[in-house]
Write an enzyme that holds these catalytic residues in place. Structure first.
Site, PDB file in Angstrom:
ATOM      1  N   ALA A 167       0.867  -1.178   0.000  1.00 55.25           N
ATOM      2  CA  ALA A 167       0.000   0.000   0.000  1.00 55.25           C
ATOM      3  C   ALA A 167       0.900   1.223   0.000  1.00 55.25           C
ATOM      4  O   ALA A 167       2.057   1.154   0.420  1.00 55.25           O
ATOM      5  CB  ALA A 167      -0.864  -0.018   1.245  1.00 55.25           C
ATOM      6  N   GLY A 190       0.631  -5.033   0.803  1.00 52.87           N
ATOM      7  CA  GLY A 190      -0.529  -5.080  -0.092  1.00 52.87           C
ATOM      8  C   GLY A 190      -0.201  -5.703  -1.440  1.00 52.87           C
ATOM      9  O   GLY A 190      -1.079  -6.246  -2.104  1.00 52.87           O
ATOM     10  N   GLU A 238      -0.503  -9.284  -0.899  1.00 56.68           N
ATOM     11  CA  GLU A 238      -1.941  -9.553  -0.725  1.00 56.68           C
ATOM     12  C   GLU A 238      -2.687  -9.509  -2.066  1.00 56.68           C
ATOM     13  O   GLU A 238      -3.586 -10.303  -2.310  1.00 56.68           O
ATOM     14  CB  GLU A 238      -2.522  -8.551   0.274  1.00 56.68           C
ATOM     15  CG  GLU A 238      -1.983  -8.784   1.676  1.00 56.68           C
ATOM     16  CD  GLU A 238      -2.332  -7.675   2.640  1.00 56.68           C
ATOM     17  OE1 GLU A 238      -2.133  -6.492   2.290  1.00 56.68           O
ATOM     18  OE2 GLU A 238      -2.809  -7.986   3.742  1.00 56.68           O
ATOM     19  N   GLU A 268       4.541  -5.187   7.059  1.00 53.50           N
ATOM     20  CA  GLU A 268       3.783  -4.139   7.756  1.00 53.50           C
ATOM     21  C   GLU A 268       4.247  -3.948   9.197  1.00 53.50           C
ATOM     22  O   GLU A 268       4.205  -2.857   9.749  1.00 53.50           O
ATOM     23  CB  GLU A 268       2.278  -4.484   7.752  1.00 53.50           C
ATOM     24  CG  GLU A 268       1.604  -4.350   6.395  1.00 53.50           C
ATOM     25  CD  GLU A 268       1.634  -5.618   5.546  1.00 53.50           C
ATOM     26  OE1 GLU A 268       2.440  -6.527   5.833  1.00 53.50           O
ATOM     27  OE2 GLU A 268       0.840  -5.705   4.583  1.00 53.50           O
TER      28      GLU A 268
END
Ligand code: CO8
Length: 294
Positions: free
Chosen positions: A102, A145, A148, A168
Site C-alpha cells: 500500500a 498489499g 496480498e 507491515e
C-alpha cells in the site's frame, strides 16, 4: 517474445480500439498513446487476443498501491470480466516490483475514523469478485498489499528474482487486505506467522516450495509463460472454467462436507450445459471440442 508479440487490440478504458505505435518496455510491447489510465496499462494480448493484461504502472514508487491505482485496477478487472472475448486476466508489474505494498505516503496520516469513513480498502473487492481466472505474474517485490494482491489472484507465477513479504510490522501496522488470512491458507500457520511477525522477505523458490507460488521462471520468460497459461485456460469452455473456479474457491470458505456438496451441485450442473455435452461428444468422436460458452 514471439508468442507474446501478437497484440492486436489496445483497450482504453471501456474497450475502445486504438492502434498506435508500440514502445518496448523490455519484456512485452506496450502501446504509447494518451493513456486512459494513469496508474496502470491495459491491453489485450495472446495469439487469440483473449487475454486481458494489466500492468501496474507507478515504477518510481515501486508500484505502491495508492487509492487511484486500485480504483483503476478494479475498473480494468470489471471491464475484462464483462468482455466476452476475454478468457483470463493477467496482472503484472515490472522487473523491479510487482507492488511494494500500500502507498505508505498516502496512508501515513490516515486515522481510525478516516479509514472507517472512507471505507479504506473497499475497492480491493473488485479483484476477488472477478468470475474469470486472474493470474499474477510477479517479478521483483510483492510486499504487504502487493503480496496480498497476488494472493487475491487465482494463480501466482513468479520470476526467479521475486521477493514476497508482509513487512507491515516494520512500520507499526499489520496486513490489512488478507495477509493474515490468505497467507496461512497457502503456507500453513507456522510459516505465515514467521513471515508476518518478522517482516522478513522470502524469495521465489522458497515461495514455490511453500505453495504460495505455483511456478518460477527466468525473469524475462515470466510474462510470456503466464500469458501461455492464460491462453491454455482460454481453450476451455468459459462457462465451465467459471464453475471450476467457484468450486475451488469454495474450499476456502466452508467445511469439507459442505464444500463437497457444493462441488457435486456444480458438477451435476455442468450436465445442464451445451459445453459439457460438446466436450464429451468430441472426446468420443475423437475430435477437438468447439465450446460455445453455453
Ligand atoms: N509506499 C510508498 N512509496 C514506496 C513504497 C510504499 N509501500 N515502497 C517504495 N516506495 C517508494 C520509496 O519511498 C522511494 O520513493 P522516493 O524515490 O521518492 O524516495 C521509491 O519507492 C523507491 O524505493 P526505495 O528507494 O526504498 O527502493 P529500495 O530498492 O531501496 O527498497 C523496498 C525497496 C525494500 C521495497 C523498500 O522500498 C521498502 O521497504 N518499501 C516498503 C515496503 C513495505 O513496507 N510495504 C508494506 C506497506 S504497508 C501495506 O502494504 C499494508 C497493506 C494493507 C492493505 C492495502 C491497502 C491498499
Amino acid at each position: 517474445m514471439a508468442s507474446v508479440g501478437v497484440i492486436t487490440r489496445v483497450l482504453l478504458g471501456k474497450n475502445a480500439i486504438n492502434k498506435v505505435a508500440a514502445a518496448n518496455t523490455g519484456f512485452v510491447k506496450f502501446y504509447s498513446t494518451a493513456p486512459a489510465y494513469e496508474n496502470i496499462k491495459v491491453e489485450v494480448v495472446g495469439t487469440k487476443s483473449n487475454v486481458g493484461l494489466i500492468q501496474l504502472n507507478r515504477p518510481k514508487a515501486l508500484n505502491a498501491l495508492c487509492g487511484p491505482l486500485f480504483e483503476e485496477l478494479g475498473q480494468a478487472v470489471r471491464d475484462f470480466d464483462s468482455d466476452e472475448k476475454i478468457a483470463a486476466i493477467v496482472i503484472t508489474g515490472n522487473e523491479k516490483a510487482f507492488a511494494a505494498g500500500a502507498d505508505i505516503k498516502e496512508m501515513q496520516n490516515n486515522t481510525y475514523s478516516s479509514n472507517q469513513k472512507k471505507g479504506f480498502l473497499k475497492s480491493w473487492e473488485d479483484v476477488s469478485n472477478c468470475g474469470k481466472p486472474v493470474i499474477a505474474a510477479v517479478n521483483g517485490f510483492a510486499l504487504g498489499g502487493g503480496c496480498e494482491l497476488a494472493m487475491l489472484c487465482d494463480i501466482i507465477y513468479a520470476g526467479e528474482k521475486a521477493k514476497f513479504g508482509q513487512p507491515e510490522i516494520n512500520i507499526g501496522t499489520i496486513p490489512g487486505a488478507g495477509g493474515t488470512q490468505r497467507l496461512p491458507r497457502y503456507v500453513g500457520k507456522s510459516k505465515a506467522m514467521e513471515i508476518v511477525l518478522t517482516g522478513n522477505f522470502i524469495d521465489a523458490h522458497e515461495a514455490e516450495k511453500m505453495g504460495l507460488v505455483s511456478r518460477v521462471f527466468p525473469v524475462e520468460k515470466l510474462l510470456e509463460e503466464t500469458i501461455k497459461l492464460a491462453e491454455r485456460i482460454g481453450t476451455h469452455s468459459p462457462l465451465i472454467v467459471k464453475m471450476a473456479k467457484q468450486a475451488v474457491n469454495q474450499a476456502y470458505e466452508t467445511t469439507l462436507k459442505s464444500g463437497l456438496q457444493f462441488e457435486k451441485s456444480l458438477f451435476y450442473g455442468t450436465f445442464a450445459t451445451e459445453d459439457r455435452k460438446e466436450g464429451m461428444t468430441a472426446f468420443v468422436e475423437k475430435r477437438p471440442p468447439s465450446f460455445k460458452n453455453e
